[in-house]
Design a protein around this motif. Structure first.
Motif, short mmCIF file in Angstrom:
data_model
loop_
_atom_site.label_atom_id
_atom_site.label_comp_id
_atom_site.label_asym_id
_atom_site.label_seq_id
_atom_site.Cartn_x
_atom_site.Cartn_y
_atom_site.Cartn_z
N LYS A 2 -2.64 -27.14 -35.66
CA LYS A 2 -1.33 -27.80 -35.60
C LYS A 2 -0.36 -26.90 -34.82
O LYS A 2 -0.23 -25.72 -35.12
CB LYS A 2 -0.78 -28.01 -37.01
CG LYS A 2 -1.64 -28.89 -37.88
CD LYS A 2 -0.98 -30.22 -38.18
CE LYS A 2 -1.90 -31.09 -39.03
NZ LYS A 2 -3.35 -30.90 -38.80
N LEU A 3 0.32 -27.47 -33.84
CA LEU A 3 1.36 -26.72 -33.13
C LEU A 3 2.62 -26.75 -34.00
O LEU A 3 2.85 -27.69 -34.75
CB LEU A 3 1.65 -27.38 -31.78
CG LEU A 3 0.50 -27.34 -30.77
CD1 LEU A 3 0.90 -28.02 -29.47
CD2 LEU A 3 0.07 -25.90 -30.48
N PRO A 5 6.75 -27.02 -34.63
CA PRO A 5 7.76 -27.89 -33.98
C PRO A 5 8.29 -27.25 -32.70
O PRO A 5 8.48 -27.94 -31.70
CB PRO A 5 8.85 -28.02 -35.05
CG PRO A 5 8.14 -27.79 -36.35
CD PRO A 5 7.04 -26.81 -36.06
N GLN A 7 6.73 -25.16 -30.69
CA GLN A 7 5.71 -25.25 -29.64
C GLN A 7 5.66 -26.67 -29.05
O GLN A 7 5.54 -26.84 -27.83
CB GLN A 7 4.34 -24.83 -30.20
CG GLN A 7 4.27 -23.31 -30.43
CD GLN A 7 3.12 -22.89 -31.34
OE1 GLN A 7 2.42 -23.71 -31.91
NE2 GLN A 7 2.94 -21.58 -31.48
N GLU A 8 5.78 -27.67 -29.92
CA GLU A 8 5.81 -29.06 -29.44
C GLU A 8 7.01 -29.26 -28.51
O GLU A 8 6.91 -29.92 -27.47
CB GLU A 8 5.93 -30.04 -30.63
CG GLU A 8 4.77 -30.01 -31.60
CD GLU A 8 3.55 -30.79 -31.12
OE1 GLU A 8 3.57 -31.26 -29.96
OE2 GLU A 8 2.57 -30.90 -31.88
N GLU A 9 8.16 -28.69 -28.92
CA GLU A 9 9.40 -28.81 -28.15
C GLU A 9 9.23 -28.15 -26.77
O GLU A 9 9.66 -28.69 -25.75
CB GLU A 9 10.55 -28.15 -28.94
CG GLU A 9 11.92 -28.18 -28.26
CD GLU A 9 12.54 -29.58 -28.21
OE1 GLU A 9 12.08 -30.44 -28.97
OE2 GLU A 9 13.46 -29.77 -27.39
N ILE A 11 6.43 -27.74 -25.10
CA ILE A 11 5.57 -28.60 -24.27
C ILE A 11 6.38 -29.76 -23.69
O ILE A 11 6.26 -30.08 -22.51
CB ILE A 11 4.37 -29.12 -25.09
CG1 ILE A 11 3.40 -27.97 -25.37
CG2 ILE A 11 3.64 -30.24 -24.36
CD1 ILE A 11 2.16 -28.34 -26.15
N LYS A 12 7.24 -30.34 -24.53
CA LYS A 12 8.08 -31.46 -24.08
C LYS A 12 8.98 -31.01 -22.91
O LYS A 12 9.07 -31.69 -21.88
CB LYS A 12 8.93 -31.95 -25.26
CG LYS A 12 9.52 -33.34 -25.06
CD LYS A 12 10.22 -33.83 -26.33
CE LYS A 12 11.47 -34.64 -25.99
NZ LYS A 12 12.73 -33.89 -26.14
#
Lengths: 211, 211
Positions: A2-3, A5, A7-9, A11-12
């Motif tokens: 699981k990344l 939050p 890390q997700e941000e 990538i976005k």
């Protein structure tokens, strides 16, 4: 995996404005570059981002790919191959089928003078067995797939390549061979093992076990 | 995946003195804690190290395990299952074998009133075909493996669990089922798919392709 939050941000943000420098990312997220470094290290490591010197980060569209690809292609045929079972081309189909059951394999390889000349599968046997032919009187040589129509692999190639050949050619099993020259200096192949869908499935289970 | 020399060094130090704090690691390596943070993030992410709050880092002896395990167990049966082929238990063995070739599968599932009652494999067919029996006169029900001796799986379970069952029970294919109650309120199973060694091998190839 699981990344986080953040890390997700990241990538976005990279997807929106690539290539993007770590300075720009830090300022958009309102944190210091140092604080971002662990996340960028992780994202680069897993192959989600690619760091291009003097350009910035770009999205590779293949998260996990690097890691998995490296892991999978590092497993060699010789690490997972199993023992092949053989018959001669003169063996009668009935006796070969008995051999198939006794050795508990799905494919028999056919050798002549120690060299690979053919392969015959459970499917080939079933086809002849229901055809009304007297399988005590037909030798394996009549029904086998014959060289050069046999797909093979060497022990130093990856298990991934073996699996790919099995799927592409719709076969159950692939012989592992060593190339040798015969008396006439022609290429011949000695069978030293085999890889079947069973070997690949066992490998998949091992990977999930963490072995 | 290749670890950097510093990451290898960190693993060595953790192995020698675990549990070890990031301060201790930084001082042994002669760098700041901030400089170590990206490496520690990567090593924790891939499961080589475990960070225990207020204790320090320990070696988990399973590098790659977390990532691979998570990745593999996240793939569900429903993501990779394929279409099953069916026969009735009254179907004659010869006709079932023809069906097997036409649908190009290795196992046929046997239904009665829409419920799973049996399974019959290429191996079962080959055994009867060489036995001298008239396969036009023997129905599938005579040779099939019958419930409750059939291993099955639900669509929400992982592909890993399916592969494990296939290997443990030495079968080629496993039906994907939904539990339903029949008129007598007894448990019955409806077949909605199947997972074979081919599905697992295809998945392995996809993983190596980075898909």
């Amino acid at each position: 995996m699981k990344l986080s939050p953040r890390q997700e941000e990241i990538i976005k943000l990279v997807k929106e404005g690539q290539p993007i420098t770590s300075e720009a990312l830090a300022s958009k997220l309102g944190v210091t570059r140092a604080a971002l470094r662990p996340d960028l290290a992780v994202l680069t490591m897993i192959g989600a981002l690619d760091a291009r010197p003097k350009v910035g980060y770009v999205y590779t569209e293949k998260p996990m790919n690097n890691l998995l690809y490296d892991y999978i292609t590092n497993i060699k045929v010789k690490d997972i191959m199993s023992k092949p079972a053989f018959v001669n081309e003169e063996t009668m189909v009935y006796d070969a089928i008995v051999n198939l059951f006794l050795t508990d394999v799905g494919t028999l390889f056919v050798e002549s003078d120690g060299f690979l000349i053919g392969a015959v599968s459970r499917k080939d046997f079933l086809k002849i067995a229901i055809g009304g032919t007297d399988i005590h009187k037909v030798p394996v040589g009549v029904i086998m797939t014959r060289m050069p129509n046999i797909i093979f692999i060497s022990k130093e190639e990856s298990a991934y390549t073996a699996a790919k050949k099995i799927i592409e050619h719709e076969i159950d099993s692939i012989p592992v061979v060593e190339k040798v020259l015969d008396e006439e200096q022609k290429d011949q192949y000695k069978i030293i093992g085999k890889i079947s869908k069973t070997n690949i499935t066992k490998l998949f289970v091992k990977m999930g076990n963490g072995q």
